[in-house]
Scaffold this motif. Sequence first.
Motif, PDB file in Angstrom:
ATOM      1  N   PHE A  78      34.782  14.761  36.669  1.00 42.92           N
ATOM      2  CA  PHE A  78      35.693  13.623  36.720  1.00 42.92           C
ATOM      3  C   PHE A  78      34.940  12.374  37.129  1.00 42.92           C
ATOM      4  CE2 PHE A  78      38.400  10.742  39.168  1.00 42.92           C
ATOM      5  CZ  PHE A  78      39.383  10.464  38.231  1.00 42.92           C
ATOM      6  N   ALA A  79      35.280  11.251  36.506  1.00 39.35           N
ATOM      7  CA  ALA A  79      34.737   9.947  36.887  1.00 39.35           C
ATOM      8  C   ALA A  79      35.888   8.953  36.972  1.00 39.35           C
ATOM      9  CB  ALA A  79      33.703   9.463  35.876  1.00 39.35           C
ATOM     10  N   GLY A  80      35.818   8.086  37.965  1.00 37.11           N
ATOM     11  CA  GLY A  80      36.887   7.116  38.156  1.00 37.11           C
ATOM     12  C   GLY A  80      36.774   5.883  37.293  1.00 37.11           C
ATOM     13  N   ASN A  81      35.590   5.658  36.703  1.00 36.82           N
ATOM     14  CA  ASN A  81      35.389   4.465  35.887  1.00 36.82           C
ATOM     15  C   ASN A  81      34.270   4.707  34.877  1.00 36.82           C
ATOM     16  OD1 ASN A  81      32.773   3.822  37.256  1.00 36.82           O
ATOM     17  ND2 ASN A  81      34.124   3.500  39.014  1.00 36.82           N
ATOM     18  N   SER A  82      34.094   3.753  33.980  1.00 41.50           N
ATOM     19  CA  SER A  82      33.125   3.932  32.894  1.00 41.50           C
ATOM     20  C   SER A  82      31.688   3.941  33.401  1.00 41.50           C
ATOM     21  CB  SER A  82      33.304   2.836  31.844  1.00 41.50           C
ATOM     22  OG  SER A  82      33.124   1.549  32.414  1.00 41.50           O
ATOM     23  N   ALA A  83      31.411   3.183  34.470  1.00 38.58           N
ATOM     24  CA  ALA A  83      30.048   3.168  35.015  1.00 38.58           C
ATOM     25  C   ALA A  83      29.656   4.550  35.523  1.00 38.58           C
ATOM     26  CB  ALA A  83      29.931   2.131  36.125  1.00 38.58           C
ATOM     27  N   ASP A  84      30.559   5.179  36.264  1.00 35.37           N
ATOM     28  CA  ASP A  84      30.278   6.526  36.751  1.00 35.37           C
ATOM     29  C   ASP A  84      30.205   7.521  35.597  1.00 35.37           C
ATOM     30  OD1 ASP A  84      30.090   5.775  39.383  1.00 35.37           O
ATOM     31  OD2 ASP A  84      32.165   6.287  39.886  1.00 35.37           O
ATOM     32  N   ALA A  85      31.074   7.337  34.599  1.00 35.65           N
ATOM     33  CA  ALA A  85      31.039   8.229  33.442  1.00 35.65           C
ATOM     34  C   ALA A  85      29.677   8.179  32.755  1.00 35.65           C
ATOM     35  CB  ALA A  85      32.144   7.849  32.457  1.00 35.65           C
ATOM     36  N   ASN A  86      29.170   6.977  32.544  1.00 33.66           N
ATOM     37  CA  ASN A  86      27.863   6.838  31.902  1.00 33.66           C
ATOM     38  C   ASN A  86      26.745   7.421  32.762  1.00 33.66           C
ATOM     39  OD1 ASN A  86      28.708   5.600  29.501  1.00 33.66           O
ATOM     40  ND2 ASN A  86      28.808   3.597  30.485  1.00 33.66           N
ATOM     41  N   ARG A  87      26.896   7.312  34.070  1.00 30.97           N
ATOM     42  CA  ARG A  87      25.901   7.888  34.976  1.00 30.97           C
ATOM     43  C   ARG A  87      25.871   9.409  34.855  1.00 30.97           C
ATOM     44  NH1 ARG A  87      26.234   9.266  40.542  1.00 30.97           N
ATOM     45  NH2 ARG A  87      28.334   8.380  40.660  1.00 30.97           N
ATOM     46  N   TRP A  88      27.050  10.018  34.774  1.00 26.58           N
ATOM     47  CA  TRP A  88      27.092  11.478  34.657  1.00 26.58           C
ATOM     48  C   TRP A  88      26.588  11.941  33.296  1.00 26.58           C
ATOM     49  CZ3 TRP A  88      26.767  13.056  39.126  1.00 26.58           C
ATOM     50  CH2 TRP A  88      27.611  12.671  40.165  1.00 26.58           C
ATOM     51  N   PHE A  89      26.913  11.188  32.249  1.00 24.18           N
ATOM     52  CA  PHE A  89      26.361  11.533  30.930  1.00 24.18           C
ATOM     53  C   PHE A  89      24.836  11.471  30.962  1.00 24.18           C
ATOM     54  CE2 PHE A  89      30.510  10.333  28.683  1.00 24.18           C
ATOM     55  CZ  PHE A  89      30.784  11.641  28.310  1.00 24.18           C
ATOM     56  N   ALA A  90      24.297  10.440  31.610  1.00 29.72           N
ATOM     57  CA  ALA A  90      22.838  10.285  31.678  1.00 29.72           C
ATOM     58  C   ALA A  90      22.187  11.443  32.421  1.00 29.72           C
ATOM     59  CB  ALA A  90      22.489   8.954  32.350  1.00 29.72           C
ATOM     60  N   LYS A  91      22.908  12.044  33.371  1.00 25.52           N
ATOM     61  CA  LYS A  91      22.368  13.175  34.114  1.00 25.52           C
ATOM     62  C   LYS A  91      22.443  14.485  33.330  1.00 25.52           C
ATOM     63  CE  LYS A  91      22.842  11.536  38.869  1.00 25.52           C
ATOM     64  NZ  LYS A  91      21.412  11.748  39.182  1.00 25.52           N
ATOM     65  N   GLY A  92      23.238  14.477  32.239  1.00 28.66           N
ATOM     66  CA  GLY A  92      23.277  15.665  31.389  1.00 28.66           C
ATOM     67  C   GLY A  92      24.609  16.361  31.271  1.00 28.66           C
ATOM     68  N   PHE A  93      25.672  15.783  31.828  1.00 28.89           N
ATOM     69  CA  PHE A  93      26.981  16.404  31.678  1.00 28.89           C
ATOM     70  C   PHE A  93      27.420  16.367  30.213  1.00 28.89           C
ATOM     71  CE2 PHE A  93      27.203  16.222  36.231  1.00 28.89           C
ATOM     72  CZ  PHE A  93      28.038  17.285  36.562  1.00 28.89           C
TER      73      PHE A  93
END
Length: 258
Positions: free
Chosen positions: A215-230
């Motif tokens: 779960f991510a609360g916003n697009s910035a966090d979402a992109n961060r998790w995608f970058a980590k490999g989720f």
Amino acid sequence: MDQMKAIHTEKQRMIGTFFELGGCNAIECLAGTGLDYVIIDTEHGNFTPEDVCNYIRTAENGGLLPYVRIGSIQRPYVLQMLDIGAKGIIVPNITSVEQVKELISYAKFPPLGNRGYCPNRTTRWGSCDPSQSIDEYMADCNLHCKLIPQCETVEALEQIEEITALDGVDGIFVGPCDLSISMGIPLQFNAPALNAAIERILKVCKANRKMATIFAGNSADANRWFAKGFDSVTCGLDTSVFINAYKELVNDCKENQF
């Protein structure tokens, strides 16, 4: 292969959101946004099974994968959500390997589990594709109806290697909010201990070839998790996105008044 199956098997990364508002019109609006899936939240949302069935049908018509987050581990409820067409079951508050094994027995047909069979709306009440054998149908459901336990407790985190390795578990959904609370660092999303826990979950998902969702609360966090490999990020709740969008609109209008 139908559109729903194609999303499951061909997309490298998926983005979705939690559905809390209710109403088929709201689902239709979400279907026009480019989202891949919607999680109909029966844990916190005030939805009846009939509501959920209508939301699933609307999501399917709009090209959205309909997932359902269930509120408890009960065989009748797991079966009902799958029989009315949920393409994935998200299960909160997992605390033991035994709970997950119980879920597998309810949600998966043999040889993985002991899901009960009855003609239902996913087979058009038994009238669809007469060429498909029961063995093919069960194998298809086991592959495309995802079982995704949440890791949002310290107990689940401590057993995550064994949970993720189970046949019948298709992925893990990381709930940073409740996981941080369970760890004694409520909503401290930058805490090293929380981020180490999330890295551990992601690593074991990759090692066991299971889908990693967070779960991510916003697009910035979402992109961060995608970058980590989720593989998948569930970004926001429709209610909070709705409120924040209108707050921004109202504030912009007020700022520009003469």
